[in-house]
Every structure is written in structure tokens, then in C-alpha cells.
Design an enzyme around this catalytic site. Structure first.
Site, mmCIF file in Angstrom:
data_model
loop_
_atom_site.group_PDB
_atom_site.id
_atom_site.type_symbol
_atom_site.label_atom_id
_atom_site.label_comp_id
_atom_site.label_asym_id
_atom_site.label_seq_id
_atom_site.Cartn_x
_atom_site.Cartn_y
_atom_site.Cartn_z
ATOM 1 N N ASP A 120 0.811 -1.227 0.000
ATOM 2 C CA ASP A 120 0.000 0.000 0.000
ATOM 3 C C ASP A 120 0.841 1.272 0.000
ATOM 4 O O ASP A 120 0.320 2.345 -0.294
ATOM 5 C CB ASP A 120 -0.917 0.041 1.230
ATOM 6 N N ARG A 151 26.823 -24.193 -15.160
ATOM 7 C CA ARG A 151 26.948 -23.289 -16.305
ATOM 8 C C ARG A 151 26.930 -21.852 -15.820
ATOM 9 O O ARG A 151 26.224 -21.491 -14.896
ATOM 10 C CB ARG A 151 25.823 -23.518 -17.305
ATOM 11 N N GLY A 187 24.433 0.508 -22.232
ATOM 12 C CA GLY A 187 24.705 1.554 -21.249
ATOM 13 C C GLY A 187 25.781 2.515 -21.676
ATOM 14 O O GLY A 187 26.108 3.445 -20.943
ATOM 15 N N GLN A 247 16.631 -4.658 -24.485
ATOM 16 C CA GLN A 247 16.777 -3.900 -23.239
ATOM 17 C C GLN A 247 15.995 -2.585 -23.233
ATOM 18 O O GLN A 247 15.749 -2.021 -22.166
ATOM 19 C CB GLN A 247 18.259 -3.608 -22.981
ATOM 20 N N GLN A 248 15.621 -2.091 -24.411
ATOM 21 C CA GLN A 248 14.810 -0.874 -24.448
ATOM 22 C C GLN A 248 13.407 -1.126 -23.914
ATOM 23 O O GLN A 248 12.693 -0.193 -23.568
ATOM 24 C CB GLN A 248 14.748 -0.323 -25.873
#
Length: 942
Positions: free
Chosen positions: A345, A750, A758, A851-852
Site C-alpha cells: 500500500d 553453467r 549503457g 533492453q529498451q
């Protein structure tokens, strides 16, 4: 055998076959005063002193007055080795097994400590006057203690003291075990006994609670403490037993990406009564815990502080009833409480935002975005009820982020008898413009000015009867609590969890219980009960109809967001227009790469312009489109209706700047009578504004108010702490990394090397590493060296060896695209694979323009609208004061702390910018890099 005789003991070794028993054994010997001096993994197999079969080795040492009196034990983790059988309890242990016997001068103190830790022992000849004491360690090895320094001596220490022979022995000749347990009677904690910190979640669950537990556990261990989890909230505290468990480093692996709380939460009526709190105190003391970090709402935190105030009386009662020993009563006479606010909240005063609030906002906006398509299809009205009994934060932010037509909240109640007309007029006016949907957001605590509850059904019936709209009610309910935590909540929960541990360690008996808050983008500590008191004042103010006071008690951003929603929602009301001679033609242009929030900012600017009597103009396809094709046009109210939820750039963007042709740019400004300019974009937009400001001396048409609203995923625009789009990018990177980490975990052994964007700013890599639990991050600010790679590969070897193929064992490395020209993502992946020697594998992953992000996040939408509206207000001030040619009229509009800042572009460029590196000189997030390393276990492993 001949030659030199044995001069002493070099070392003693013990072998464990499971990690659990291994960790228990380490803890057992640390309580005896042994200190860890070296750690080894499988990567150290070429070390002749390390067993080739060991997955892990820890060497512990206890120093005497000289090397011959010191003791070193090598602990080895070797899966498959046989374990020792426990000695029969009804027989004499020292006759059943070989034993290692330590010298200890005061065995009575030892017996008290063993009893306090619930460790079984045998004392000879009796417990009142023991000469020898024996215990079994967790591996079944028999450990003895004797007060005879010389085993051939007939007299014990007490008799030797009479002849003056005890002065050296009592100082701890053979081991600091003596000093460790002897100090228990004079200090709060025996030296060598770790502080034990417990974490619990209570009240309603909220996304980010697991990130809190993870941060608390790992930072506590890193700080040399033991971490415990109290399961099922206060119910677990009252029940005790298995409900209070120690957390090891690996126990919280993978918790960042989990929603809810994995240690559980439950209502507990018993804790509200003193007998329940008495049992809770006994359980804590039995576990050796005197510090609790509580993550929950105001009720949970209030209960914790009451527990602390009752603590001295509870301890005295336990001592009087002999439930605990006098030594325990003295040792645990103080309780430390630290509060973290976990609440969707966002209803706690003294902090800008609570853990889980933004994740809940994500769920709401996802639902409303989905509802919008069906609402448009059927030309329907939807009434969406969201949580918030006494707080309208979720409702206001959701309304602003989704472009809702009306919102009902408790802090600003609808006027009784009038709200029906206001609602109907508002919805019908936008319907006349051609809008096919109507969205009304209602907080569950919505009321009118006479405190009458306004329900979704009331609103539905009104719209059906008066406007004849096909209306539906959607109650989101507990959907708002669900799902994975968003990027911001992961970061906030982690940073606050770290500070909570530090607050515990810095606490004194006289320190009021602190609440960890965030104010102005900084983690702060506030008095817990003062914050709770202010929170309750909001509900009291509403009950007393003091609605203005209730708004004042909320954080300043809340009122700002509400005003932004009002200013960008209601149709042009001429009563709000500025005088005709102050009305402007405001141009809006996008410059640079697309970023989430560009369209939201444009929509807000257009609508607020229209509400103030200005004319908004859109320049299509950047400066090149403006100069080559004269691409500029007016925008209307309905043109931008759905733009708040759209990603990318609706008017087009590129990286061109006005120096393509500065003279022609000035001509175009003059031709279209542009009175003010908003540039929305990244570092190219910053450069464009700087060029226009510098050209004012030659071109009068540039002597107008101009502002840049930073919008770039790189967050590299100086003059602001956050750019639009960086939150959307972080969430896209987070989801991508969660997915590939899941793949890595499924393959068990892995590691993924993920390349993030960036530019020359490491913001996305650094914060992305923090919120995804990366093992390592590489940024342009720090670069990459061969030694750095070697250490990280050694860390990976040790990590995979310790995890031994367990679940959630995948590893992740984030590399900024410009971190190094030599050590590319592919090269790093190949180096790791080569050095792994098939013990594990490495793969590379490049998310690229994913990533945009798709639709911008609620945070980017809300920030965009707020900044755009403030930009128009800034232009009006400049126009009224004739500041068009003043350097202060060309500004970077940014977010610093919680406030909106207006910084002269010339000052920002001269004082805050690394021009060649295209980034600010000072980055507030740089310290997170070290925290990523700590939480990955690097410092811990070392």
C-alpha cells in the site's frame, strides 16, 4: 625410527561428508574460540597441503603463548566418507573413542556454557568438581577438556594456584577458549561467540521480502554473525523449535527472483498476550538470539517494538521461574529490533516508498493495460478496485500510469452530492472527443467528504443509469500481491536489508528501535515508533475530516503525482488558461535512442499545454526531420490518448543534433513561431540543448525557454539521478537474466556472460548485477584486467565445487558493452570455458535492443508525466519574467532525491559532466559494485 623426536602437534584434521554437518562443525569449533585463518576450494587442488578429494577446506587456529602451545585444525568436506557413530549415552564416552583433549582452567564455567548451548556432556569425577569434561562434535569426534595443563600432574589448576604456578596458565596458555568463555561473565557476548541475528516476515506478504531475507542472511554472515530465519512470522516466534532455523550462505540462493515470502507469514493472536511473548523470549534466548530484523507493515513493527519494551520484564520472569539461567539472563538482557517496511500500500510515513509497492503497481498496470483493449473493443467502462484502505498511493500512481479517467482515494474524498456530476461530466466530455473506453480507479478505502464509503458497485450503477455505458467491475484483490518483485523492489529490499544488519550492529540499549527508510534516494534510519505514530495520524485525520492534514502527512511526491494526474486528465477548462499574451507555442522533439517514457512525457506535456491554453507542437523524426522535411504539426487531446502506455517514440527519434545546420534551425524556429522547446532524450539531447543555448548569441529565435527531459536507458545524462527509460531497461534486463539464469541452473554447472547496454556508463550493469544476483560485473568505470578475470574464475571454481550440482546453481556475469575493447563478451566466455577444464561451461548472451523494453514501467510513466508538467510550469515562469535569454532558462529538468530540479545546462556541462566519456562525473550508484561482490560471496569466500 631414529633421529629427532616429535616436538609438538602441527595440526589435527577432521572430515565431514555433507555440507550441513560441515557447517555445523565449523560453528561448533568457532564457539570454542577457534578462528578461521584459511579457506580452500577445488581450484586449490595444486596446493600440496590441500587434500585432492576435498570439495572445501577451512583451517582454523587458536593461538597460545608460543607456537608449540597453539592448535590448528583442518576441516575437510569429502562427500562419501564414512561418518562416526555416536557414543552410547549410558556408558563412559572416553572409553569408547579416541579423543582430542584441550586444556581449560575453569571447567565450571565451561559446563555453564555447554548447558546454555544445550550441548550434551560427561563430567568426571562429577559435575560439582570436574577434572575432565567430554563432548561430541557434530561429526562424532570426542573432544575433551581438562584443567590439568600437564596430563601427568596429580594436582589440578586450583591446587597449583596455591604454589603460584597459575599466573601463566590462567591467561590461556594453550588456547583462547579460556578467554572466550571466561569473558562471558563480564561482557554482553563471549569473545569468539558470534552475534546471532534473526530475520522474520510478518503481516501481509509483499514482493521483495525474499530479497530482504537474502540480504540480511548474507550480510550478517559477511559481518561475522550467524543468521537465523523465524518461519511463519510471530507464530513461529511463539512456537520456537524448528520454526527458528539457522541460514547458511547457500540457503538463500535464488531468492531474489521469488515473490511472496519463502519463510512464511501468519497471524498470531498468542503474541498479542504476555504469555505468548514470554514463550517467544524463551525461544529466542534458547537459540542465542538477541537481535531481530522484522519486515512487515505498521502492525507488525508495532508488535516488535512492544516486544522490545517488554523484554527486560520477560527475561526477569524467565530467570525467576528458572526457565533460563542467571548467566543467560545477563547475556541476553537487551533485545535489538530493526524494522523494514514491507507493504504494497505504501502507507508508512517517514519513508518515500515501501518494499513491494512498485511491484504491486506493476501488477495493477499490467491488468489495466490488458483491460484497455477489451474496453476499446466494446466501448465499455471499467471500474477497477485496487488495495489501499487508508492510502491512495496505488490508486493515484495507477491512474497516472494508465491514463485513467477518474480516481477515488481516501486522502482527497469526493465531495458529497457533487462527485456523481463531476464523474459523469468528465467521462461524457472525453467520449464526445471520440474516446471509446472509460477507466475509473477506486481505492478500497474510497470515501466521500462525509466519510461514506464509495464502492465500485455504486459507481457502476451511476454510469449505467446516467450515461447508459456498458460497465464492468474488476476487483484485482490478491493479484496485486503476486508475481516476482520488480527491479526497484529488489534493489530497495537489498539495500535496506544490508543497512538493517548494520543498524543491529550499531545499536545500543539506549537507541530507539530504528526503521530503515528511503528518503531522497538515500537509505536512512528513522525512529520506528515515530513513523508508526505518523502513519496512524493519517487515518485519524481522515476520520476527523482533516483531509488537508492527511495529505500533508504523505510524502511530497504523492501530492505532486495527484496534481499531475489532475493537470493531464481533465478537458480544457478555460478557467485554468493563462492570459492570452502569455500563451505559447511549445515544441516537443525526441533526440537520441528510444527509451521508455518518451511518449508518456509527450502526452503529459500536450495535455497540460492544452489545459493552460498553450499550443503543443510535435517535431517528427528529430532535428533532421525538422530541417529536411519541415515535419512539425499540432497535437490534440485525443491524438495522445493512448501514448502513456506505449514504448518507443510515436513522433520518431534519431541522434542528429541542431549543428547539422544551426542557421536553418534558427530559421525554422522563427518560421513556426516556437516560444518554448522540450527536448526529450539522452546525451544527444543534452548536447543539442547545450548547442542551442550557446547559439543564442547569434540567433535570437533561440532566446526562448528550453528544457531537456532526460530519457535514456543508460542513465548517463548529468543533472539528474534518474533518466526516463532506465527503470524500463532494468526490468527488461532483470527478466532476461532471470530466464537465462534459470537455464544455467537447469544445466547445474553453467555460467552465462551477459552483455548489457549503457554506453560508457555502468549503471545498468551495476544495478542489474545487484537485482539479478550476478557473480561479477564489468563496467567502463572500472574496466577489465587479467587479474580481475583470474580472481573471478577462481571464485566460480570454488562456487561450483561447493554447490556440487544443487538446484539454482547457475551463475551470471554482467558485462557492459564498453567495459573493454580487448576482453569482449565472447573472449571472456572462451577464457572461462578454457580455465574451467570441463568442470563447468560458459555461454554468452546478448539481449541487444530488447533492453529498451516494451511498454514502459509504471515508474517511468509516472516520472515522465511529472517532469513534463513541471517543464510547462517552468516555461510559464520564464515567460512571465522575460527570462528567455537568461542562461537559467535553458535547463536540465531532473530528479534529485524526491524533488524535481532545474539545473542550467551550462552549469551542468561545466561542473558535472565528463564530456568525452558522455557521463556524469559523480555517479550515486557506484558503491553498489562492492555490494554485488559481497553478496556474490567473493569477500566471504576470501
Amino acid at each position: 625410527m631414529s633421529g629427532e623426536t616429535v616436538h609438538g602437534i602441527s595440526c589435527y584434521s577432521v572430515v565431514a561428508n555433507t555440507e550441513d554437518t560441515y557447517n555445523q562443525t565449523l560453528d561448533f569449533y568457532q564457539k570454542l574460540g577457534f578462528k578461521k585463518v584459511a579457506s580452500f576450494g577445488t581450484s586449490d587442488s595444486d596446493n600440496a597441503r590441500v587434500c585432492n578429494e576435498s570439495l572445501r577446506e577451512d583451517w582454523m587456529h587458536v593461538a597460545g603463548n608460543n607456537s608449540a602451545e597453539s592448535v590448528t585444525i583442518k576441516f575437510r568436506l569429502v562427500p562419501g566418507e564414512l561418518s562416526l557413530s555416536p557414543a552410547a549415552e549410558d556408558s563412559e564416552w572416553r572409553g569408547q573413542k579416541s579423543s582430542l583433549v584441550f586444556y581449560y582452567p575453569n571447567l565450571l564455567d565451561l559446563l555453564k556454557q555447554l548447558s546454555a548451548d544445550a550441548i550434551k556432556y560427561q563430567a568426571f569425577p562429577n559435575e560439582k568438581k570436574p577434572d575432565e569434561v567430554y563432548v561430541e562434535d557434530p561429526l562424532g569426534n570426542l573432544i575433551g577438556f581438562s584443567d590439568r595443563y600437564n596430563p601427568f600432574a596429580h594436582a589440578n589448576l586450583k591446587k597449583s594456584e596455591e604454589s603460584g604456578a597459575a599466573s601463566n596458565l590462567e591467561s590461556g596458555l594453550a588456547t583462547p577458549v579460556v578467554e572466550t568463555l571466561k569473558k562471558a561473565t563480564t561482557s554482553d557476548k563471549p569473545a569468539g561467540v558470534k552475534k546471532k541475528i534473526a530475520v522474520m516476515t510478518s503481516g501481509g506478504d509483499s514482493p521483495g521480502m525474499n530479497a530482504v531475507v537474502r540480504a540480511v542472511a548474507r550480510i550478517a554472515i559477511h559481518r561475522g554473525c550467524d543468521a537465523f530465519a523465524i518461519y511463519e512470522g510471530y507464530e513461529g516466534l511463539v512456537q520456537g523449535g524448528d520454526m527458528i532455523k539457522q541460514l547458511q550462505w547457500g540457503d538463500v540462493r535464488g531468492w531474489l527472483a521469488e515473490g511472496g515470502t519463502l519463510i512464511g507469514t501468519a497471524r498470531c493472536m498468542a503474541f498479542r498476550e504476555r504469555p505468548g511473548r514470554l514463550r517467544a523470549a524463551k525461544n529466542l534466548i534458547s537459540a542465542g538470539i538477541d537481535s531481530i530484523i522484522v519486515c512487515g507493515g505498521d502492525g507488525s513493527l508495532t508488535g516488535a517494538d512492544i516486544f522490545r519494551s517488554d523484554w527486560p520484564g520477560l527475561v526477569k520472569e524467565l530467570e525467576d521461574t528458572k526457565a533460563i539461567t542467571p548467566e543467560q539472563a545477563k547475556l541476553y538482557r537487551h533485545l535489538t529490533i530493526v524494522g523494514l517496511v514491507g507493504s504494497i500500500d505504501n502507507d508508512m510515513s517517514s519513508t518515500d516508498v515501501t518494499i513491494g509497492a512498485f511491484s504491486s503497481l506493476h501488477r495493477i498496470c499490467e491488468a489495466v493495460d490488458s483491460i484497455s483493449s477489451t474496453a476499446i473493443s466494446h466501448s465499455r467502462a471499467f471500474i477497477v478496485e485496487v488495495m489501499g484502505r487508508h492510502c491512495g498511493w496505488l490508486a493515484v500512481l495507477a491512474a497516472l500510469a494508465t491514463g485513467a479517467d477518474f480516481v477515488f482515494i481516501p486522502e482527497r474524498p469526493a465531495e458529497v452530492g457533487k462527485w456523481q456530476d463531476e464523474l459523469c461530466n468528465s467521462l461524457s466530455s472525453v467520449r464526445k472527443l471520440g474516446k471509446r473506453k472509460s477507466i475509473v480507479i477506486v481505492a478500497e478505502g474510497a470515501i466521500d467528504s462525509e466519510l461514506n464509503h464509495i464502492s465500485p458497485e455504486d459507481i457502476k450503477n451511476l454510469l449505467v443509469e446516467r450515461l447508459h455505458l456498458d460497465t464492468r467491475v474488476t476487483t484485482l484483490g490478491h493479484v496485486q500481491r503476486g508475481g516476482i518483485p520488480c527491479a526497484y523492489d529488489r534493489m530497495l529490499a537489498t539495500l535496506q536489508g544490508v543497512d538493517a544488519v548494520d543498524a543491529v550492529l550499531a545499536s545500543t540499549p539506549d537507541t530507539p528501535s530504528p526503521m530503515i527508510a528511503i528518503n531522497g534516494n538515500k537509505i536512512n534510519r528513522k525512529p520506528l515508533m515515530e513513523a508508526v505514530k505518523l502513519t496512524h495520524e493519517v487515518a485519524d485525520a481522515i476520520e476527523k475530516k482533516q483531509f488537508a492534514h492527511a495529505m500533508e502527512l504523505r510524502d511530497p511526491e504523492f501530492a505532486d503525482y495527484l496534481h499531475t494526474w489532475e493537470g493531464t486528465t481533465f478537458i480544457e477548462d478555460e478557467s485554468h488558461f493563462v492570459p492570452k499574451d502569455e500563451r505559447m507555442r511549445v515544441a516537443i522533439i525526441h533526440v537520441g535512442a528510444p527509451a521508455g517514457g518518451m511518449n508518456s512525457a509527450t502526452r503529459a506535456a500536450v495535455r497540460y499545454c492544452l489545459n493552460r491554453g498553450h499550443t503543443p507542437l510535435a517535431i517528427d523524426n528529430g532535428f533532421s526531420g525538422f530541417l529536411r522535411h519541415d515535419s512539425i504539426h499540432e497535437l490534440s487531446w485525443i491524438d495522445v490518448d493512448e501514448w502513456c502506455i506505449r514504448g518507443g517514440s510515436e513522433i520518431g527519434t534519431n541522434r542528429d543534433t541542431p549543428d547539422l545546420d544551426m542557421g536553418f534551425t534558427a530559421f525554422k524556429f522563427q518560421q513556426h513561431k516556437i516560444d518554448a522547446l522540450i527536448i526529450i532524450g539522452g546525451f544527444e539531447a543534452f548536447t543539442a540543448l547545450s548547442q542551442l543555448e550557446s547559439a543564442r548569441v547569434n540567433y535570437p529565435s533561440f532566446r526562448i525557454p528550453m528544457a531537456i527531459i532526460p530519457a535514456t536507458i543508460s542513465n548517463n545524462v548529468p543533472g539528474t539521478e534518474f533518466s526516463l527509460g532506465c527503470d524500463t531497461c532494468l526490468n527488461a534486463v532483470m527478466e532476461y537474466c532471470d530466464t537465462i539464469k534459470q537455464s544455467a541452473s537447469a544445466s547445474r554447472r553453467r555460467v552465462f556472460v551477459c552483455e548489457v547496454q549503457g554506453g560508457r556508463s555502468g549503471y545498468i550493469a551495476t544495478v542489474g548485477g545487484l537485482i539479478t544476483g550476478a557473480s561479477a560485473i564489468y563496467t567502463p568505470e572500472d574496466g577489465i584486467s587479467l587479474d580481475m578475470l583470474r580472481k573471478d574464475i577462481d571464485h566460480l571454481k570454488a562456487t561450483f565445487a561447493l554447490e556440487a550440482g544443487r538446484n539454482r546453481a547457475g551463475q551470471l556475469i554482467l558485462r557492459n558493452e564498453c567495459a573493454s575493447k580487448v576482453y569482449t563478451t565472447e573472449v571472456i566466455g572462451n577464457i572461462i570455458s578454457e580455465e574451467a577444464h570441463k568442470r563447468f561451461s560458459a555461454r554468452t548472451a546478448v539481449p541487444g535492443h530488447v533492453q529498451q523494453g516494451g511498454n514502459p514501467t509504471p515508474m517511468d510513466r509516472a516520472r515522465a508525466a511529472r517532469l513534463a508538467m513541471r517543464a510547462i510550469r517552468f516555461f510559464e515562469t520564464c515567460r512571465a519574467n522575460d527570462l528567455g535569454n537568461d542562461p537559467s532558462s535553458a535547463v536540465v529538468i531532473g530528479i534529485r532525491g524526491t524533488g524535481v530540479s532545474f539545473s542550467s545546462v551550462a552549469d551542468v556541462e561545466n561542473n558535472e559532466t565528463e564530456i568525452e566519456m558522455r557521463r556524469p562525473k559523480n555517479a550515486w550508484w557506484r558503491d553498489m559494485h562492492n555490494l554485488v561482490n559481497i553478496l556474490a560471496g567473493k569477500t566471504f569466500a576470501d
